[in-house]
Scaffold this motif. Sequence first.
Motif, short mmCIF file in Angstrom:
data_model
loop_
_atom_site.label_atom_id
_atom_site.label_comp_id
_atom_site.label_asym_id
_atom_site.label_seq_id
_atom_site.Cartn_x
_atom_site.Cartn_y
_atom_site.Cartn_z
N GLU A 1 2.54 29.50 -3.71
CA GLU A 1 2.64 30.26 -4.98
C GLU A 1 2.84 29.32 -6.16
N GLU A 2 3.70 28.32 -5.98
CA GLU A 2 3.94 27.36 -7.07
C GLU A 2 2.67 26.52 -7.32
N ARG A 3 1.99 26.17 -6.27
CA ARG A 3 0.76 25.37 -6.44
C ARG A 3 -0.31 26.20 -7.17
N ALA A 4 -0.38 27.49 -6.84
CA ALA A 4 -1.36 28.36 -7.51
C ALA A 4 -1.02 28.49 -8.99
N ARG A 5 0.28 28.60 -9.27
CA ARG A 5 0.70 28.72 -10.67
C ARG A 5 0.29 27.47 -11.46
N ARG A 6 0.56 26.30 -10.87
CA ARG A 6 0.21 25.04 -11.57
C ARG A 6 -1.30 24.89 -11.74
N ARG A 7 -2.05 25.19 -10.66
CA ARG A 7 -3.50 25.00 -10.73
C ARG A 7 -4.12 25.94 -11.75
N THR A 8 -3.58 27.18 -11.87
CA THR A 8 -4.11 28.14 -12.84
C THR A 8 -3.91 27.60 -14.26
N ILE A 9 -2.74 27.05 -14.53
CA ILE A 9 -2.46 26.49 -15.86
C ILE A 9 -3.44 25.34 -16.14
N GLU A 10 -3.64 24.48 -15.14
CA GLU A 10 -4.55 23.33 -15.29
C GLU A 10 -5.97 23.79 -15.60
N LEU A 11 -6.45 24.77 -14.82
CA LEU A 11 -7.83 25.24 -14.99
C LEU A 11 -8.01 25.88 -16.36
N ARG A 12 -7.01 26.66 -16.79
CA ARG A 12 -7.11 27.30 -18.11
C ARG A 12 -7.12 26.25 -19.22
N ALA A 13 -6.32 25.20 -19.02
CA ALA A 13 -6.27 24.13 -20.03
C ALA A 13 -7.64 23.44 -20.13
N LEU A 14 -8.38 23.46 -19.03
CA LEU A 14 -9.72 22.85 -19.04
C LEU A 14 -10.77 23.84 -19.53
N GLY A 15 -10.30 25.03 -19.96
CA GLY A 15 -11.24 26.02 -20.49
C GLY A 15 -11.92 26.84 -19.41
N ILE B 1 0.86 -1.19 0.00
CA ILE B 1 0.00 0.00 0.00
C ILE B 1 0.90 1.24 0.00
N ILE B 2 0.62 2.13 -0.95
CA ILE B 2 1.37 3.39 -1.01
C ILE B 2 0.39 4.53 -0.71
N ALA B 3 0.68 5.29 0.33
CA ALA B 3 -0.18 6.41 0.74
C ALA B 3 0.48 7.72 0.32
N ILE B 4 -0.26 8.50 -0.46
CA ILE B 4 0.26 9.79 -0.93
C ILE B 4 -0.67 10.88 -0.39
N ASP B 5 -0.16 11.74 0.43
CA ASP B 5 -0.97 12.85 0.96
C ASP B 5 -0.33 14.18 0.61
N GLY B 6 -1.12 15.23 0.75
CA GLY B 6 -0.56 16.56 0.52
C GLY B 6 -1.67 17.55 0.23
N PRO B 7 -1.31 18.84 0.22
CA PRO B 7 -2.31 19.89 -0.04
C PRO B 7 -2.69 19.98 -1.52
N ALA B 8 -3.67 20.80 -1.81
CA ALA B 8 -4.17 20.98 -3.18
C ALA B 8 -3.04 21.40 -4.12
N ILE C 1 -6.44 28.56 -2.58
CA ILE C 1 -5.55 27.50 -2.09
C ILE C 1 -5.20 27.73 -0.62
N LEU C 2 -4.92 28.99 -0.28
CA LEU C 2 -4.57 29.29 1.12
C LEU C 2 -5.76 29.04 2.04
N ARG C 3 -6.96 29.39 1.55
CA ARG C 3 -8.16 29.18 2.37
C ARG C 3 -8.41 27.69 2.55
N ARG C 4 -8.24 26.93 1.45
CA ARG C 4 -8.51 25.49 1.49
C ARG C 4 -7.48 24.78 2.39
N ASP C 5 -6.20 25.20 2.28
CA ASP C 5 -5.14 24.64 3.15
C ASP C 5 -5.53 24.84 4.61
N GLU C 6 -5.95 26.07 4.92
CA GLU C 6 -6.26 26.42 6.30
C GLU C 6 -7.43 25.56 6.80
N ARG C 7 -8.45 25.40 5.96
CA ARG C 7 -9.62 24.60 6.34
C ARG C 7 -9.22 23.14 6.54
#
Length: 208
Positions: free
Chosen positions: A134-148, A2-9, A160-166
Amino acid sequence: MIIAIDGPAASGKGTIARRLAKHYGFSHLDTGLLYRAVAKAVLDAGDKLDDRARVIEAALAVDPTQFDEAQLKTHAVGEAASIVAAIPDVRAALFNFQQEFAAAERGAVLDGRDIGTVICPHADVKIFVTASPEERARRRTIELRALGQDAREADVLADILRRDERDRSRAVAPLHPAADAHVLDTTKLDIEGAVAAAIAQVERVRTR
Ligand code: C5P
């Protein structure tokens, strides 16, 4: 195994988990989809996310064989998912499915927030994937734009900061690395580098 991978958005954990599963021929479960499906069912029915009884009912009715990943992977559904994920009975309703999945004979890779701490505390390998907000926001923005989808990097960073905190401050199964997790910071790595580092960690455990 079993491989467990955790982490923020947007830390890269989903891609790493998928690639590890492919590399080793294991099954893969993106557990975020479960919480997303609960949130989407509630929103689609026009119900409120703070209607606990309704949200728990949706969690008990979740059917992972019917998931439409593209519809679940939207920004709004991710936000809503982090709200329903703080409800203990929702987590309890999704617990057995995840544990049973982890028991897959060939081996399994699960990614989420609490895999190494709550769902599979005895996982053979635990990797906590992280990267700067900041790096996560950069990646997520590219992903979202690629999805239109329309996305401004500053808004994505705030979300991302709000979701991390929650996710970190909730009372049940908060996001944090298990004591025995290997922390993998992907801020300065491209995806190939991150996958290679994750495979190297699995190999360290396998040859131990
Ligand atoms: O990983 P993803 O962004 O799809 O997760 C959406 C939300 O679901 C997270 O922000 C988190 O609140 C919740 N989640 C969780 N536990 C997991 C997976 C996801 O609480 N194992």
